[in-house]
Design an enzyme around this catalytic site. Structure first.
Site, short mmCIF file in Angstrom:
data_model
loop_
_atom_site.label_atom_id
_atom_site.label_comp_id
_atom_site.label_asym_id
_atom_site.label_seq_id
_atom_site.Cartn_x
_atom_site.Cartn_y
_atom_site.Cartn_z
N GLY A 87 19.73 0.39 11.55
CA GLY A 87 18.75 1.34 12.06
C GLY A 87 19.43 2.58 12.61
O GLY A 87 20.55 2.90 12.20
N GLU B 166 24.77 -1.23 11.44
CA GLU B 166 24.75 -0.38 10.24
C GLU B 166 23.84 0.78 10.58
O GLU B 166 22.61 0.62 10.66
CB GLU B 166 24.20 -1.15 9.04
CG GLU B 166 24.96 -2.40 8.66
CD GLU B 166 26.29 -2.10 7.96
OE1 GLU B 166 26.47 -0.98 7.46
OE2 GLU B 166 27.15 -3.00 7.94
N LEU B 167 24.42 1.97 10.79
CA LEU B 167 23.63 3.07 11.37
C LEU B 167 23.49 4.24 10.39
O LEU B 167 23.68 4.08 9.20
CB LEU B 167 24.28 3.49 12.70
CG LEU B 167 24.56 2.32 13.66
CD1 LEU B 167 25.28 2.79 14.91
CD2 LEU B 167 23.29 1.58 14.05
N CYS C 99 19.98 5.83 4.32
CA CYS C 99 21.08 6.11 5.26
C CYS C 99 22.19 6.92 4.60
O CYS C 99 22.93 7.62 5.28
CB CYS C 99 21.61 4.81 5.84
SG CYS C 99 21.74 3.54 4.62
#
Ligand code: NAP
Length: 475
Positions: free
Chosen positions: A227, A247-248, A281
């Site tokens: 996120g 996990e950005l 992302c």
């Protein structure tokens, strides 16, 4: 359609409900349970109490459950894609692509379940190591809390649930509030695939309540989160000693060297910038192109962008639809306006029509404009000229983020330099930064994260190393 929580193998009506609305049509599509603290605790207890059941499954049994899930997803391919499109506004062709990747992800998980092993340690290499036999095992970490975003509601869930099952862990899944239907559909399929009761639980509800309860629970051994950096960093600080895999986001960049055939790369660039409305992302957000090719590129890019079909996500011809919420759409529009007042020039898009933000390309953008230096998460791409590749690398590295970067070049030495100098988790040579297949190690540096996903790598994160030493002397 009133959904139920999935806790301890039972479908349970919640005390509270919220309406789920389609981002495109704004129509109500379901009523979603909003789990209370008591209900989240029940899900955590179920996962906690069933740890041994999962841990005792053989590799064969875990792979078998995952293979059955693969089969069920194949049978329900269109239905699964329609669920994704309905709740997230992802155009159907991309939702079908996501389901196909999800199938592959679970297939890889089934295969990796059979390859989890430790290694022999040559203990007698030490002065005091004679007559000792040593080896390591990879043992399940225990209860995994998975907190997932809206943009890939099936495949990013698969990247957590698949390896967690393969590793013999139990799971509590908290899906994004806008995309719970995909998660409940997965629960139905996993139930049919024979997952032991209580090993997989789904609790929907607000991030601040459900998410926080999971992150702070002593019974949870690992939080795996995909996120935004803001939420991820908050989780890291609240989680105490439990393992946290993040996990950005990113503002992914691409360098295009001179001498590259533009006609060949334009379709890739348009896909990278605009698929899923830029809500990826590793969406292509910043293009740095050699000044000699800048004008030709922008013209061709504009022409290709204007061919995209906008509209209903459930229509198979649609390329681009609404952002996840009106608020996000408005936010993105204000960022475009800011870029223009900072000197940027819109060459296509730049406005909202029929609840769709048009795919937008802006040239001459200042590097401190939000559309360049923050994660834009919308169909917006910046295109700036560079004098040489080295300048492009400096621009890409001048970022809080470092997930993936791409470079198109014909020069092998330039490509080698870029692979060494780019400060990211993955460098794509002769491709866009948006390239991903699901078994590769995927993750970022800086504020893009602290872990790698890709089945084998996630399984490593989701298992503990245990050492066993045998004294072989006779007593
Ligand atoms: P988000 O707002 O950070 O939400 C992600 C998840 O966290 C949702 O389930 C959300 O629940 C939950 N959450 C919110 N507040 C929380 C809290 N205080 N404690 C615990 N959980 C909380 O992100 P998003 O808007 O769904 O997704 C977009 C972001 O994800 C982008 O930044 C994107 O780059 C990133 N992303 C990264 C990757 C990667 O692999 N690196 C892949 C995809 C997306 P609610 O929905 O209920 O708020």
């Amino acid at each position: 359609m009133k959904k139920k929580l999935f806790i301890n193998g039972e479908w349970i009506e919640s005390e509270q409900y919220a309406d789920l609305v389609s981002p495109y049509s704004q129509e109500k599509i379901a009523e979603i349970p909003q789990a209370s603290e008591k209900e989240v605790d029940a899900a955590i207890d179920a996962a906690y109490n069933n740890r041994e059941v999962m841990a005792k499954l053989t590799a064969y049994e875990k792979a078998d459950i995952l293979e059955k899930l693969v089969g069920l997803l194949k049978e329900n391919r269109l239905k699964a894609a329609q669920i994704i499109s309905l709740e997230s506004s992802k155009p159907l062709k991309f939702s079908l692509g996501e389901v196909d990747r999800t199938i592959e992800t679970y297939k890889f998980a089934a295969e990796e379940a059979k390859r989890i092993h430790g290694e022999m340690i040559p203990l007698d290499a030490a002065r005091n190591g004679a007559n000792r036999l040593g080896y390591t095992l990879r043992v399940p970490i225990g209860v995994v809390a998975a907190i997932t975003p809206f943009n890939f509601p099936m495949n990013l869930v698969a990247h957590k649930v698949g390896p967690a099952i393969a590793a013999g862990n139990t799971i509590v899944l908290k899906p994004a509030s806008q995309t719970p239907l995909s998660a409940y559909f997965l629960a139905e399929l996993l139930e049919e695939a024979g997952i032991p009761k209580g090993s997989f639980n789904v609790v929907s509800g607000s991030g601040s309540l459900v998410g926080e309860r999971l992150v702070t629970s002593d019974k949870v051994n690992m939080v795996t989160f995909t996120g935004s950096p803001e939420v991820g960093i908050g989780i890291r600080t609240k989680a105490g000693l439990k393992k946290v895999a993040l996990e950005l986001g990113s503002n992914a960049g691409l360098i295009i060297d001179e001498g590259v055939n533009l006609d060949e790369i334009i379709p890739r660039c348009v896909i990278g910038a605009f698929s899923n409305q830029g809500q990826i992302c590793i969406s292509l957000q910043r293009i740095y192109i050699h000044e000699n090719s800048f004008e030709a590129f922008t013209e061709k890019f504009k022409a290709a962008t204007e061919k995209l079909v906008l509209g209903d996500p459930l229509d198979e011809n649609t390329d681009l639809s609404s952002l996840i919420s009106r608020k996000e759409q408005e936010r993105a529009k204000t960022w475009i306006d800011e870029a223009v007042s900072d000197g940027g020039q819109i060459i296509s898009g730049g406005r909202i029509e029929n609840n769709v933000l048009l795919p937008t390309a802006i040239v001459g953008v200042a590097s401190d404009s939000k559309v360049s230096c923050q994660e834009v998460f919308a169909p917006i791409v910046t295109i700036n000229p560079i004098k040489n590749v080295s300048e492009g690398i400096d621009y890409i590295n001048d970022s809080r983020f470092g997930l993936q970067a791409g470079i198109f070049t014909k020069d092998i030495h330039t490509a080698m330099q870029a692979s060494k100098r780019l400060e990211v988790g993955g460098v794509m040579i002769n491709d866009i930064p948006t390239y991903r297949v699901d078994q590769m190690p995927y993750g970022g540096v800086k504020e893009s994260g602290n872990a790698r996903e890709g089945l084998k790598y996630t399984i490593e994160e989701m298992t503990e190393m245990k050492l066993v030493v045998w004294n072989q002397e006779e007593f």
